[in-house]
Write an enzyme that holds these catalytic residues in place. Sequence first.
Site, PDB file in Angstrom:
ATOM      1  N   ARG A 219      16.250  -2.904  21.007  1.00 27.89           N
ATOM      2  CA  ARG A 219      15.329  -2.766  19.869  1.00 27.89           C
ATOM      3  C   ARG A 219      13.880  -2.893  20.360  1.00 27.89           C
ATOM      4  O   ARG A 219      13.000  -2.137  19.975  1.00 27.89           O
ATOM      5  CB  ARG A 219      15.632  -3.840  18.822  1.00 27.89           C
ATOM      6  CG  ARG A 219      14.775  -3.699  17.574  1.00 27.89           C
ATOM      7  CD  ARG A 219      14.955  -4.856  16.612  1.00 27.89           C
ATOM      8  NE  ARG A 219      14.590  -6.132  17.247  1.00 27.89           N
ATOM      9  CZ  ARG A 219      14.522  -7.291  16.606  1.00 27.89           C
ATOM     10  NH1 ARG A 219      14.834  -7.344  15.335  1.00 27.89           N
ATOM     11  NH2 ARG A 219      14.187  -8.401  17.243  1.00 27.89           N
TER      12      ARG A 219
ATOM     13  N   GLY B 273      -0.364 -15.492   5.616  1.00 25.27           N
ATOM     14  CA  GLY B 273      -0.278 -14.197   6.301  1.00 25.27           C
ATOM     15  C   GLY B 273      -1.622 -13.590   6.658  1.00 25.27           C
ATOM     16  O   GLY B 273      -2.347 -14.096   7.510  1.00 25.27           O
TER      17      GLY B 273
ATOM     18  N   LYS C  46       2.735 -24.946   4.905  1.00 25.77           N
ATOM     19  CA  LYS C  46       1.393 -24.347   4.892  1.00 25.77           C
ATOM     20  C   LYS C  46       0.372 -25.318   4.292  1.00 25.77           C
ATOM     21  O   LYS C  46      -0.755 -25.444   4.797  1.00 25.77           O
ATOM     22  CB  LYS C  46       1.429 -23.032   4.106  1.00 25.77           C
ATOM     23  CG  LYS C  46       2.326 -21.976   4.767  1.00 25.77           C
ATOM     24  CD  LYS C  46       2.610 -20.816   3.817  1.00 25.77           C
ATOM     25  CE  LYS C  46       3.560 -19.796   4.421  1.00 25.77           C
ATOM     26  NZ  LYS C  46       4.069 -18.833   3.456  1.00 25.77           N
TER      27      LYS C  46
HETATM   28  N1  HSE Z   1       8.598 -16.503   3.267  1.00 27.50           N
HETATM   29  C1  HSE Z   1       7.179 -16.531   3.091  1.00 27.50           C
HETATM   30  C2  HSE Z   1       6.815 -16.090   1.684  1.00 27.50           C
HETATM   31  C3  HSE Z   1       6.435 -15.631   4.038  1.00 27.50           C
HETATM   32  O1  HSE Z   1       7.683 -15.759   0.883  1.00 27.50           O
HETATM   33  O2  HSE Z   1       5.645 -16.113   1.380  1.00 27.50           O
HETATM   34  C4  HSE Z   1       6.270 -16.225   5.382  1.00 27.50           C
HETATM   35  O3  HSE Z   1       5.636 -17.454   5.334  1.00 27.50           O
END
Ligand code: HSE
Length: 444
Positions: free
Chosen positions: A49, A134, A205
């Site tokens: 991959r 993100g 986070k």
């Molecule tokens: N799983 C996370 C979300 C994204 O749903 O925001 C990555 O941190």
Amino acid sequence: MKPIQVGLLGIGTVGSGVFNVLARNQDEIRRRAGRAIQIAAVADLDTARARAIVGEGARVVADARELIANPDIDVVVELIGGYGIARALVLEAIAAGKHVVTANKALLAVHGTEIFQAAAERGVIVAFEAAVAGGIPIIKALREGLTANQIQWVAGIINGTTNFILSEMRDKGLDFDVVLKEAQRLGYAEADPTFDIEGVDAAHKATIMSAIAFGIPVQFDKAHVEGITKLSSADIRYAEQLGYRIKLLGITRRRAEGVELRVHPALVPAKRLLANVEGAMNAVVVHGDAVGTTLYYGKGAGSEPTASAVIADLVDIARLMDADVAHHVPPLAFQSHTLAAAGTELPVLPMSEVVTSYYLRIRVADEAGVLARITGILADAGISIDAVLQREAEEVGGEGSVQTDLIILTHDTREGGMDAALAQIQQLPTVLAPITRVRKEALS
Ligand code: HSE
């Protein structure tokens, strides 16, 4: 200047985004960084991959340690995730003198102190913009853009999966379980969604943002973590009627006695921008004493949005890697040797000491004096009521038993006091079901 040589550990969704964006925008990125950024090698167990993604553009190996041992690699980008092998490989990369970029919020929230210390001792940079929200540059904003401020609070929608589920529950009037299944079918929720729906991902986070905002160590073990699995569509509907939306918030707030660090569903006034963040989008509000309130909005996940953050870190490293270590930006914004003392001075407060307001839904028998007894208990506890909504009574069971939902909004109070009052209210014979309590945040 010589291009910097990057090794990717893992080339799934984010890794392929990094590869594609670096290739597509290479000229602009080189002009910004002052040198080219080249992916020299990729380590992935699925070498076929990996080869399909990178073509002849980079060396592909199955063994991450081979990549870490390669003296030509300047920066290791860890995109494996989790606390296990990722922790070992990051520490090995640091020990080998590599700078590290990671999107791994779980790793930093739990093992950040160890990792940042190892990096400081070795004189390398650990960068992690992609770990929180993100593509939104919230780490950069908190650490650098707002550096003049005494930050007072940070509140964010920092998990797209749960925000998507809550948006669907509200739009379609559906219950959590039904929407979760649909979200899994559409690929918005993972096959094992536990970390998202139980609030753990958001708490990772929030922990990182708390450390950067207040200059304290990362302390995930002290965060209050509550997800959305117990929310009912009835509460979302009642909140709406009262002028609120329910969102899963990550909140960290500085108070004189310490720091609040918590993730839980909360009623947010519908007029706030944060209340109108829908679907899988993320948003973070930061309040600083000088700047006031600022808002950051964007995609919190996905291949190229996350790659955008990873590459921003690579550009920072390209600009700083030849600088004296004293010129590196401290990973948690404050000089590292000050963190431990600040953590003692500003401890993370237990949930019983958190101050907030509440939405209560109490299923009661529709009899004279019920409301008075409940409000009496709240008054005795010094809890002030903001609004009361009583639904039309309904006959249940056909034997003349008339029940109703009593909705009470309170003003700010200490959570420990609310716990004690609710325990008393729950004992009343006219209270017919477990009380629902959702916190309420004015965000003003
Ligand atoms: N799983 C996370 C979300 C994204 O749903 O925001 C990555 O941190």
